[in-house]
Design a protein around this motif. Structure first.
Motif, PDB file in Angstrom:
ATOM      1  N   VAL A   1       0.868  -1.096  -0.365  1.00 52.32           N
ATOM      2  CA  VAL A   1      -0.149   0.044   0.041  1.00 52.32           C
ATOM      3  C   VAL A   1       0.804   1.132  -0.281  1.00 52.32           C
ATOM      4  CG1 VAL A   1      -1.960   1.185   1.246  1.00 52.32           C
ATOM      5  CG2 VAL A   1      -1.818  -1.354   1.381  1.00 52.32           C
TER       6      VAL A   1
ATOM      7  N   SER B   1      -2.954   1.635  -9.539  1.00 53.92           N
ATOM      8  CA  SER B   1      -2.943   0.159  -8.410  1.00 53.92           C
ATOM      9  C   SER B   1      -3.639  -1.009  -8.989  1.00 53.92           C
ATOM     10  CB  SER B   1      -4.398   0.565  -7.421  1.00 53.92           C
ATOM     11  OG  SER B   1      -4.228   1.643  -7.102  1.00 53.92           O
TER      12      SER B   1
ATOM     13  N   ARG C   1       0.514  -7.454  -5.282  1.00 59.64           N
ATOM     14  CA  ARG C   1      -1.153  -6.659  -4.773  1.00 59.64           C
ATOM     15  C   ARG C   1      -0.881  -5.469  -4.520  1.00 59.64           C
ATOM     16  NH1 ARG C   1      -5.818  -7.201  -7.485  1.00 59.64           N
ATOM     17  NH2 ARG C   1      -5.376  -9.170  -6.620  1.00 59.64           N
TER      18      ARG C   1
ATOM     19  N   THR D   1      -2.002  -1.298  -4.127  1.00 59.59           N
ATOM     20  CA  THR D   1      -3.060  -0.008  -3.731  1.00 59.59           C
ATOM     21  C   THR D   1      -2.285   1.174  -3.279  1.00 59.59           C
ATOM     22  OG1 THR D   1      -4.514  -2.026  -2.927  1.00 59.59           O
ATOM     23  CG2 THR D   1      -4.919   0.508  -2.667  1.00 59.59           C
TER      24      THR D   1
END
Lengths: 112, 112
Positions: free
Chosen positions: A12, A86, A108, A110
């Motif tokens: 993130v 993202s 992943r 973000t």
């Protein structure tokens, strides 16, 4: 046996921050290396591929870049992330033309 | 530009039904591959076809490569709930080295 390591698994990051995703391959020499991005439930968009050290082909113009400092190392970078960056990023390798691809577990990302 | 058109993008069927997924291009491919992907993981190879007109079978799955090596199909007979997942075709365009591109994916849901 050949293995591929991709890290981190999740990330993130705030908008405007830099990015560095790393991928390494073991057990093979002079592989083709790939970075893909995937939206949920969709196909893989080819971002960069490399057939040798220092040889990088960019498929999609954007604020991402890739480097291959060693034969079995492929790095995806950005100086300033955008919200649209993202997604699920996958590193892969293959050998020769038409060889099957082996994938890492993915990252992943973000951007918030 | 999407060089590999995959259809349908979504498919929801009942257990026991048959289905076919198509992958088409105007380009000639050195080889074409089919992958299956589970959420949060990298794609896993199902089959590679390299010869025009080639047919390969994997239990209830039948893969065909077009005579001109521009298209391929995946046929599943008597689908089971365990077949649910994202199916991806991918190929290396002839004479474009290691560049491996993917179709848009087919999200298959098999209901019991």
């Amino acid at each position: 046996s050949q293995t591929i390591h991709q890290w981190p698994a999740t990330l993130v990051q705030p908008v405007g921050s830099p990015l560095s995703l790393e991928c390494t391959v073991e057990g093979t020499s002079n592989p083709n290396l790939y970075w893909y991005r995937q939206a949920a439930g969709r196909g893989l968009q080819l971002l960069f591929y490399s057939v040798g050290i220092g040889q990088i082909s960019s498929e999609v113009p954007q604020n991402l870049s890739a480097s291959r400092p060693q034969d079995r190392q492929f790095i995806l970078s950005s100086k300033k992330l955008l919200l649209s960056d993202s997604g699920f990023y996958l590193c892969a390798w293959s050998v020769g033309e038409g060889g099957r691809a082996f994938f890492g577990q993915g990252t992943r990302l973000t951007v918030v | 530009t999407q060089l590999l058109e995959q259809s349908p993008q979504f498919l929801s069927i009942q257990e026991g039904e048959n289905l076919t997924v198509y992958c088409n291009s105007s380009s000639v491919f050195s080889s074409l591959q089919w992958y299956r992907q589970e959420p949060g993981e990298g794609p896993v190879l199902l089959v590679t076809v390299v010869t025009g007109g080639e047919v390969k079978k994997l239990k209830r799955l039948t893969f065909q490569f077009g005579d001109a090596r521009k298209d391929s199909s995946l046929h599943i007979t008597a689908a089971q709930p365990g077949d649910t997942g994202l199916y991806l075709c991918a190929g290396t365009i002839y004479n474009q080295g290691g560049k491996l591109i993917f179709g848009q994916g087919t999200e298959l849901s098999v209901k019991p």
